[in-house]
Design a protein around this motif. Structure first.
Motif, mmCIF file in Angstrom:
data_model
loop_
_atom_site.group_PDB
_atom_site.id
_atom_site.type_symbol
_atom_site.label_atom_id
_atom_site.label_comp_id
_atom_site.label_asym_id
_atom_site.label_seq_id
_atom_site.Cartn_x
_atom_site.Cartn_y
_atom_site.Cartn_z
ATOM 1 N N LEU A 21 32.841 40.797 44.569
ATOM 2 C CA LEU A 21 32.110 39.607 45.051
ATOM 3 C C LEU A 21 33.047 38.472 45.427
ATOM 4 O O LEU A 21 32.747 37.649 46.345
ATOM 5 C CB LEU A 21 30.917 39.304 44.576
ATOM 6 C CG LEU A 21 29.475 40.259 44.426
ATOM 7 C CD1 LEU A 21 28.593 39.805 43.350
ATOM 8 C CD2 LEU A 21 29.130 40.214 45.559
ATOM 9 N N ILE A 22 33.862 38.112 44.385
ATOM 10 C CA ILE A 22 34.988 37.132 44.383
ATOM 11 C C ILE A 22 35.853 37.439 45.686
ATOM 12 O O ILE A 22 36.103 36.564 46.306
ATOM 13 C CB ILE A 22 35.662 36.750 43.194
ATOM 14 C CG1 ILE A 22 34.551 36.452 42.172
ATOM 15 C CG2 ILE A 22 36.746 35.736 43.266
ATOM 16 C CD1 ILE A 22 34.845 36.437 40.834
ATOM 17 N N ASN A 23 36.172 38.768 45.692
ATOM 18 C CA ASN A 23 37.459 39.232 46.541
ATOM 19 C C ASN A 23 36.847 38.910 48.120
ATOM 20 O O ASN A 23 37.573 38.731 48.973
ATOM 21 C CB ASN A 23 37.709 40.348 46.557
ATOM 22 C CG ASN A 23 38.849 40.663 45.609
ATOM 23 O OD1 ASN A 23 39.842 39.896 45.646
ATOM 24 N ND2 ASN A 23 38.888 41.875 44.692
ATOM 25 N N ALA A 24 35.512 38.813 48.187
ATOM 26 C CA ALA A 24 34.858 38.531 49.596
ATOM 27 C C ALA A 24 34.997 37.091 50.236
ATOM 28 O O ALA A 24 34.779 36.963 51.093
ATOM 29 C CB ALA A 24 33.441 39.061 49.448
ATOM 30 N N VAL A 25 34.927 36.242 49.021
ATOM 31 C CA VAL A 25 35.120 34.766 49.211
ATOM 32 C C VAL A 25 36.319 34.090 49.007
ATOM 33 O O VAL A 25 36.629 32.861 49.012
ATOM 34 C CB VAL A 25 34.072 34.045 48.575
ATOM 35 C CG1 VAL A 25 32.542 34.510 49.047
ATOM 36 C CG2 VAL A 25 33.945 34.475 47.030
ATOM 37 N N ALA A 26 37.386 34.838 48.415
ATOM 38 C CA ALA A 26 38.629 34.278 47.967
ATOM 39 C C ALA A 26 39.874 35.218 48.351
ATOM 40 O O ALA A 26 39.702 36.306 48.598
ATOM 41 C CB ALA A 26 38.616 34.066 46.448
ATOM 42 N N ARG A 27 40.964 34.506 47.925
ATOM 43 C CA ARG A 27 42.051 35.454 48.387
ATOM 44 C C ARG A 27 42.395 36.730 47.485
ATOM 45 O O ARG A 27 42.905 37.587 47.793
ATOM 46 C CB ARG A 27 43.382 34.589 48.245
ATOM 47 C CG ARG A 27 44.651 35.472 48.538
ATOM 48 C CD ARG A 27 45.780 34.323 48.854
ATOM 49 N NE ARG A 27 47.203 34.599 49.287
ATOM 50 C CZ ARG A 27 47.970 33.930 49.615
ATOM 51 N NH1 ARG A 27 47.942 32.768 50.368
ATOM 52 N NH2 ARG A 27 49.424 34.599 49.863
#
Length: 239
Positions: free
Chosen positions: A143-149
């Motif tokens: 989920l974080i990889n979808a909104v951050a680098r």
């Protein structure tokens, strides 16, 4: 920090439960090229009028509300940082905060929008240990990889931690200098043990917050790809 300053958790500064935070901006160096490749924030949290330090490894004992307040302060601090030559910014955040949509959505606020967050922000999860469910870490990292680098995980020293699952698609793992023994030879052994404990896992290996430049060579010999020194930049206060 002054006694009149409002605390992160809204308590009077003289209350023993009051939290205050400040952040250092550190440079992350690629050890092979000896060049700065990223900036990162490091939270320094203190509690009560005597300003007792609360290291990041102890955030687990804080309440969800207190951890979220620290994370919001980090995001607010990042929002005021000027972009530095296109370098990515490593932003420390709690796994508890990043597991929620509200916490992840706040990342875009730090750098001026969702597109900028995906280009610039690397989230460093602070409170991962042996008790963190592997499946849940994999889910939240995705989920974080979808909104951050990218996503980094800060691990405690090898003797008290285990490697995260390959499926989590982490950009790398970090070890913080504050978790190292004070003795130089014991610290060097801890660096070696850490790299050995994660051998075979893909991604960056970052020894951050090291106490002095002499440790950079030790970290490179131990097998770290990147390293950084604590306190290279002046600390800035966050209330």
């Amino acid at each position: 920090m002054t006694a009149a300053m409002e605390s992160l958790n809204g308590l009077p500064a003289e209350d023993p439960r009051a939290l205050h935070a400040e952040f250092a901006v550190e440079q992350v160096v690629h050890l092979g090229r000896q060049s700065v490749v990223a900036l990162r924030l490091e939270p320094s949290v203190r509690q009560g009028p005597a300003a007792h330090p609360v290291p990041a490894r102890s955030f687990a004992r804080l309440s969800d509300e207190e951890v979220e307040a620290i994370d919001r302060a980090a995001v607010a601090f990042a929002a005021d940082l000027p972009e530095s030559g296109g370098l990515p910014l490593i932003l420390p955040q709690s796994f508890r905060s990043m597991a929620g949509r509200k916490g992840r959505n706040a990342l875009a606020l730090a750098v001026g929008g969702a597109e900028a967050a995906r280009k610039r922000l690397i989230v460093e999860l602070l409170d991962i240990d042996r008790g963190t469910p592997a499946g849940r870490l994999t889910e939240v990292a995705g989920l974080i990889n979808a909104v951050a680098r990218g996503v980094l995980v800060r691990l405690p020293p090898a003797r008290t931690s285990g490697p995260p699952p390959r499926e989590a698609r982490l950009q790398g793992l970090t070890l913080d200098g504050d978790d190292l023994p004070a003795d130089d030879s014991e610290a060097a052994s801890a660096l070696l043990e850490f790299v050995e404990s994660i051998r075979g896992l893909p991604g960056l290996r970052i020894a951050q917050g090291l106490p002095d430049e002499g440790y950079l060579a030790v970290a490179e010999v131990a097998g770290f790809t990147h390293a950084g020194l604590r306190g290279q930049a002046a600390r800035a206060q966050a209330a």
